[in-house]
Design a protein around this motif. Structure first.
Motif, PDB file in Angstrom:
ATOM      1  N   PRO A  28      44.543  -0.290  -6.566  1.00  0.00           N
ATOM      2  CA  PRO A  28      44.797  -1.710  -6.280  1.00  0.00           C
ATOM      3  C   PRO A  28      46.195  -2.092  -6.769  1.00  0.00           C
ATOM      4  O   PRO A  28      46.713  -1.518  -7.726  1.00  0.00           O
ATOM      5  N   THR A  29      46.791  -3.058  -6.127  1.00  0.00           N
ATOM      6  CA  THR A  29      48.121  -3.528  -6.519  1.00  0.00           C
ATOM      7  C   THR A  29      48.004  -4.504  -7.685  1.00  0.00           C
ATOM      8  O   THR A  29      46.921  -5.022  -7.986  1.00  0.00           O
ATOM      9  N   GLU A  87      49.103  -7.450  -7.621  1.00  0.00           N
ATOM     10  CA  GLU A  87      48.706  -8.730  -7.022  1.00  0.00           C
ATOM     11  C   GLU A  87      47.186  -8.812  -6.882  1.00  0.00           C
ATOM     12  O   GLU A  87      46.588  -9.842  -7.132  1.00  0.00           O
ATOM     13  N   GLU A  88      46.573  -7.706  -6.478  1.00  0.00           N
ATOM     14  CA  GLU A  88      45.114  -7.670  -6.368  1.00  0.00           C
ATOM     15  C   GLU A  88      44.456  -7.773  -7.737  1.00  0.00           C
ATOM     16  O   GLU A  88      43.373  -8.326  -7.873  1.00  0.00           O
ATOM     17  N   ASN A  95      43.779 -11.790 -10.023  1.00  0.00           N
ATOM     18  CA  ASN A  95      42.555 -12.593 -10.102  1.00  0.00           C
ATOM     19  C   ASN A  95      41.544 -11.993 -11.071  1.00  0.00           C
ATOM     20  O   ASN A  95      40.857 -12.716 -11.791  1.00  0.00           O
TER      21      ASN A  95
END
Length: 134
Positions: A97-98, A100-101, A104
């Protein structure tokens, strides 16, 4: 595998079939608001208090070498911390996952820790040893 130290965490994350992104929330031990004399005395002896999130970061296992490097990187921020909580986020397919991911997930992790939910995460001290909180 039981994870008892940071090196175990890295080994396990690297063995997973799906690429991983490790989520770190660094916390500082502080006195609660309006502490009692007993709370203050225990805190001065190195016990009790509340763990307040002060710093977050996400890394792939390949971006990490050992706990000393993670501590050194955290020191460059100038933010003091006592316990780091770790979670993991699995990727899909060949890619982790990045960041950014992960954002959250890190925010939810911070909220969970602020509510006192520490059992869902691995807690490590500054030496990279897993610790149990009471």
């Amino acid at each position: 595998m039981a994870i008892s130290r940071f090196a175990d965490l890295l080994d396990e994350a690297r063995r997973q079939p799906e690429p991983q992104r490790l989520l770190f929330v660094f916390t500082r031990a502080e006195l609660p608001d309006n502490p009692t004399e007993e709370q203050r005395a225990r805190f001065e002896q190195g016990e009790g208090g509340v763990l307040t999130p002060v710093l977050c970061v996400d890394k792939t296992p390949e971006e990490l070498s050992d706990m000393a490097a993670l501590v050194a990187e955290s020191q460059r921020t100038g933010i003091e911390w006592d316990v780091v909580f770790v979670g993991a986020l699995s990727g899909r397919g060949r890619e982790a996952p990045t960041s950014e991911e992960a954002e959250n997930h890190l925010q939810r992790m911070v909220q969970s820790l602020q509510m006192g939910n520490t059992q869902s995460f691995l807690a490590l001290n500054r030496q990279g040893e897993a610790i149990a909180l009471q």
